[in-house]
Design a protein around this motif. Sequence first.
Motif, PDB file in Angstrom:
ATOM      1  N   ALA A 147      67.419 -55.331  40.156  1.00  0.00           N
ATOM      2  CA  ALA A 147      66.154 -55.670  39.486  1.00  0.00           C
ATOM      3  C   ALA A 147      65.457 -54.455  38.882  1.00  0.00           C
ATOM      4  O   ALA A 147      64.524 -54.604  38.101  1.00  0.00           O
ATOM      5  N   TYR A 148      65.901 -53.249  39.241  1.00  0.00           N
ATOM      6  CA  TYR A 148      65.255 -52.025  38.745  1.00  0.00           C
ATOM      7  C   TYR A 148      65.984 -51.461  37.519  1.00  0.00           C
ATOM      8  O   TYR A 148      65.627 -50.404  37.034  1.00  0.00           O
ATOM      9  N   ALA A 149      67.029 -52.180  37.046  1.00  0.00           N
ATOM     10  CA  ALA A 149      67.884 -51.606  35.998  1.00  0.00           C
ATOM     11  C   ALA A 149      67.665 -52.250  34.638  1.00  0.00           C
ATOM     12  O   ALA A 149      67.374 -53.440  34.532  1.00  0.00           O
ATOM     13  N   LYS A 150      67.811 -51.432  33.612  1.00  0.00           N
ATOM     14  CA  LYS A 150      67.821 -51.953  32.245  1.00  0.00           C
ATOM     15  C   LYS A 150      69.259 -51.997  31.743  1.00  0.00           C
ATOM     16  O   LYS A 150      69.623 -52.876  30.986  1.00  0.00           O
ATOM     17  N   LYS A 151      70.048 -51.018  32.168  1.00  0.00           N
ATOM     18  CA  LYS A 151      71.441 -50.942  31.715  1.00  0.00           C
ATOM     19  C   LYS A 151      72.351 -50.682  32.920  1.00  0.00           C
ATOM     20  O   LYS A 151      72.060 -49.783  33.724  1.00  0.00           O
ATOM     21  N   VAL A 152      73.407 -51.482  33.029  1.00  0.00           N
ATOM     22  CA  VAL A 152      74.366 -51.301  34.123  1.00  0.00           C
ATOM     23  C   VAL A 152      75.753 -51.136  33.503  1.00  0.00           C
ATOM     24  O   VAL A 152      76.177 -51.975  32.718  1.00  0.00           O
ATOM     25  N   VAL A 153      76.443 -50.058  33.846  1.00  0.00           N
ATOM     26  CA  VAL A 153      77.787 -49.832  33.305  1.00  0.00           C
ATOM     27  C   VAL A 153      78.757 -49.631  34.469  1.00  0.00           C
ATOM     28  O   VAL A 153      78.532 -48.779  35.339  1.00  0.00           O
ATOM     29  N   HIS A 154      79.830 -50.436  34.474  1.00  0.00           N
ATOM     30  CA  HIS A 154      80.886 -50.264  35.478  1.00  0.00           C
ATOM     31  C   HIS A 154      81.831 -49.190  34.956  1.00  0.00           C
ATOM     32  O   HIS A 154      82.508 -49.400  33.959  1.00  0.00           O
ATOM     33  N   VAL A 155      81.868 -48.038  35.642  1.00  0.00           N
ATOM     34  CA  VAL A 155      82.615 -46.902  35.078  1.00  0.00           C
ATOM     35  C   VAL A 155      83.992 -46.676  35.700  1.00  0.00           C
ATOM     36  O   VAL A 155      84.765 -45.878  35.189  1.00  0.00           O
ATOM     37  N   GLY A 156      84.308 -47.374  36.799  1.00  0.00           N
ATOM     38  CA  GLY A 156      85.631 -47.172  37.406  1.00  0.00           C
ATOM     39  C   GLY A 156      85.628 -47.519  38.874  1.00  0.00           C
ATOM     40  O   GLY A 156      84.721 -48.211  39.356  1.00  0.00           O
ATOM     41  N   PRO A 157      86.627 -47.035  39.637  1.00  0.00           N
ATOM     42  CA  PRO A 157      86.698 -47.326  41.069  1.00  0.00           C
ATOM     43  C   PRO A 157      85.633 -46.559  41.856  1.00  0.00           C
ATOM     44  O   PRO A 157      84.908 -45.731  41.276  1.00  0.00           O
ATOM     45  N   VAL A 158      85.540 -46.797  43.160  1.00  0.00           N
ATOM     46  CA  VAL A 158      84.546 -46.107  43.998  1.00  0.00           C
ATOM     47  C   VAL A 158      84.614 -44.592  43.758  1.00  0.00           C
ATOM     48  O   VAL A 158      85.701 -44.014  43.739  1.00  0.00           O
ATOM     49  N   GLY A 159      83.466 -43.984  43.571  1.00  0.00           N
ATOM     50  CA  GLY A 159      83.387 -42.539  43.332  1.00  0.00           C
ATOM     51  C   GLY A 159      83.150 -42.217  41.865  1.00  0.00           C
ATOM     52  O   GLY A 159      82.571 -41.171  41.542  1.00  0.00           O
ATOM     53  N   ALA A 160      83.563 -43.127  40.975  1.00  0.00           N
ATOM     54  CA  ALA A 160      83.433 -42.851  39.535  1.00  0.00           C
ATOM     55  C   ALA A 160      81.964 -42.803  39.109  1.00  0.00           C
ATOM     56  O   ALA A 160      81.573 -42.006  38.251  1.00  0.00           O
ATOM     57  N   GLY A 161      81.139 -43.649  39.722  1.00  0.00           N
ATOM     58  CA  GLY A 161      79.705 -43.646  39.405  1.00  0.00           C
ATOM     59  C   GLY A 161      79.084 -42.299  39.756  1.00  0.00           C
ATOM     60  O   GLY A 161      78.325 -41.717  38.967  1.00  0.00           O
ATOM     61  N   HIS A 162      79.415 -41.803  40.938  1.00  0.00           N
ATOM     62  CA  HIS A 162      78.893 -40.493  41.362  1.00  0.00           C
ATOM     63  C   HIS A 162      79.365 -39.382  40.428  1.00  0.00           C
ATOM     64  O   HIS A 162      78.617 -38.450  40.128  1.00  0.00           O
ATOM     65  N   ALA A 163      80.633 -39.461  40.007  1.00  0.00           N
ATOM     66  CA  ALA A 163      81.173 -38.418  39.122  1.00  0.00           C
ATOM     67  C   ALA A 163      80.418 -38.413  37.789  1.00  0.00           C
ATOM     68  O   ALA A 163      80.022 -37.344  37.296  1.00  0.00           O
ATOM     69  N   VAL A 164      80.193 -39.600  37.226  1.00  0.00           N
ATOM     70  CA  VAL A 164      79.482 -39.673  35.940  1.00  0.00           C
ATOM     71  C   VAL A 164      78.049 -39.152  36.107  1.00  0.00           C
ATOM     72  O   VAL A 164      77.539 -38.396  35.273  1.00  0.00           O
ATOM     73  N   LYS A 165      77.418 -39.547  37.190  1.00  0.00           N
ATOM     74  CA  LYS A 165      76.032 -39.102  37.437  1.00  0.00           C
ATOM     75  C   LYS A 165      75.949 -37.571  37.540  1.00  0.00           C
ATOM     76  O   LYS A 165      75.045 -36.946  36.987  1.00  0.00           O
ATOM     77  N   ALA A 166      76.901 -36.978  38.246  1.00  0.00           N
ATOM     78  CA  ALA A 166      76.872 -35.524  38.431  1.00  0.00           C
ATOM     79  C   ALA A 166      77.048 -34.803  37.099  1.00  0.00           C
ATOM     80  O   ALA A 166      76.361 -33.815  36.816  1.00  0.00           O
ATOM     81  N   ILE A 167      77.954 -35.310  36.261  1.00  0.00           N
ATOM     82  CA  ILE A 167      78.159 -34.676  34.960  1.00  0.00           C
ATOM     83  C   ILE A 167      76.911 -34.888  34.089  1.00  0.00           C
ATOM     84  O   ILE A 167      76.460 -33.975  33.386  1.00  0.00           O
ATOM     85  N   ASN A 168      76.333 -36.077  34.155  1.00  0.00           N
ATOM     86  CA  ASN A 168      75.086 -36.317  33.395  1.00  0.00           C
ATOM     87  C   ASN A 168      74.024 -35.297  33.781  1.00  0.00           C
ATOM     88  O   ASN A 168      73.347 -34.712  32.927  1.00  0.00           O
ATOM     89  N   ASN A 169      73.861 -35.084  35.081  1.00  0.00           N
ATOM     90  CA  ASN A 169      72.809 -34.163  35.513  1.00  0.00           C
ATOM     91  C   ASN A 169      73.139 -32.709  35.197  1.00  0.00           C
ATOM     92  O   ASN A 169      72.243 -31.893  34.976  1.00  0.00           O
ATOM     93  N   ALA A 170      74.435 -32.400  35.127  1.00  0.00           N
ATOM     94  CA  ALA A 170      74.818 -31.054  34.696  1.00  0.00           C
ATOM     95  C   ALA A 170      74.391 -30.866  33.236  1.00  0.00           C
ATOM     96  O   ALA A 170      73.913 -29.791  32.851  1.00  0.00           O
ATOM     97  N   LEU A 171      74.513 -31.916  32.444  1.00  0.00           N
ATOM     98  CA  LEU A 171      74.091 -31.823  31.033  1.00  0.00           C
ATOM     99  C   LEU A 171      72.569 -31.698  30.936  1.00  0.00           C
ATOM    100  O   LEU A 171      72.048 -30.942  30.110  1.00  0.00           O
ATOM    101  N   LEU A 172      71.865 -32.424  31.786  1.00  0.00           N
ATOM    102  CA  LEU A 172      70.396 -32.265  31.848  1.00  0.00           C
ATOM    103  C   LEU A 172      70.050 -30.796  32.126  1.00  0.00           C
ATOM    104  O   LEU A 172      69.192 -30.203  31.471  1.00  0.00           O
ATOM    105  N   ALA A 173      70.742 -30.224  33.108  1.00  0.00           N
ATOM    106  CA  ALA A 173      70.457 -28.840  33.504  1.00  0.00           C
ATOM    107  C   ALA A 173      70.727 -27.869  32.352  1.00  0.00           C
ATOM    108  O   ALA A 173      69.919 -26.974  32.071  1.00  0.00           O
TER     109      ALA A 173
END
Length: 289
Positions: A147-173
Amino acid sequence: MEKVAFLGLGAMGYPMAGHLAKRFPTLVWNRTFAKALKHQEEFGSQAVPLEGVAEARVIFTCLPTTKEVAEVAEVLLPHLRPGTYWVDATSGEPEGSRKLAERLLERGVVYLDAPVSGGTIGAEKGTLTVMMGGPEEAVERVKPYLAYAKKVVHVGPVGAGHAVKAINNALLAVNLWAAGEGLVALVRQGVSAERALEVINASSGRSNATENLIPERVVSRAFPKTFALGLLVKDLGIAMGVLDGEKAPSPLLRLTREVYEMAKRELGPEADHVEALKLLERWGGVEIR
Ligand code: NDP
């Protein structure tokens, strides 16, 4: 209606659980229990002891790291029912989460990593982006509960969500720090940061850092505390694990991690991530404004 539960009512979890409580019967638990009671009062959720959340069909977690999620899961394990879904909104670590998923599956509980992006404002507005890792059927089953989401993307098997998030935040940094370096030079040269940003944000150098973070938090001198520097450094460490695991070339992201590690040492882990630019201001002898 099936119950949901939310564990970890921090800067992100508190408003995220608020959106759940508006749509579903929602159990909440927080280590500092007073926050759960406050949530109950504010959103009509039900504050329960940790074991109490096992009643829910979908259990959400939003804790600092995978370590805390695994600790909580270990306490809950004997109470969990088969057919429960565990949606982990923590910006966690892929390998640790794969182990946790196996452990939970022993009790018939399906784990999905589902970290979020959009900050505390996105959490309050219910406009977060969710990146999910896990089996397709489970992702589809839990989607209606996000209910808190506007966009939901299935990116792969378990762990893939964390990997994408970490790379996203590296780009933020990278974007935040790089914009800070450039703006310090321009301010020293006599160009106001506001004018420079007016140009950059209508040009090809723009990013979330130049469009939102720097004008709203640095130029304004507001520096609100929304996302701790220590958590961003944690994400950079996870990103390094992803890059190293794939033996991927990463000179720039490696350097970025070092820069933020230094900022954390100087400013402390509780400082907001945007405050890292205060270091550049100190070295450059000007304020970005
Ligand atoms: P906060 O520090 O605001 O909240 C942390 C939460 O975890 C609190 O509920 C805290 O409980 C709980 N907690 C901490 N240690 C333990 C423990 N040992 N056992 C049980 N509960 C514990 O963090 P955020 O909400 O900012 O971040 C949560 C996650 O979301 C992190 O992984 C972060 O990287 C990610 N994230 C954060 C964003 C942001 O803008 N803030 C944006 C996107 C993702 P207590 O109240 O008792 O301290």
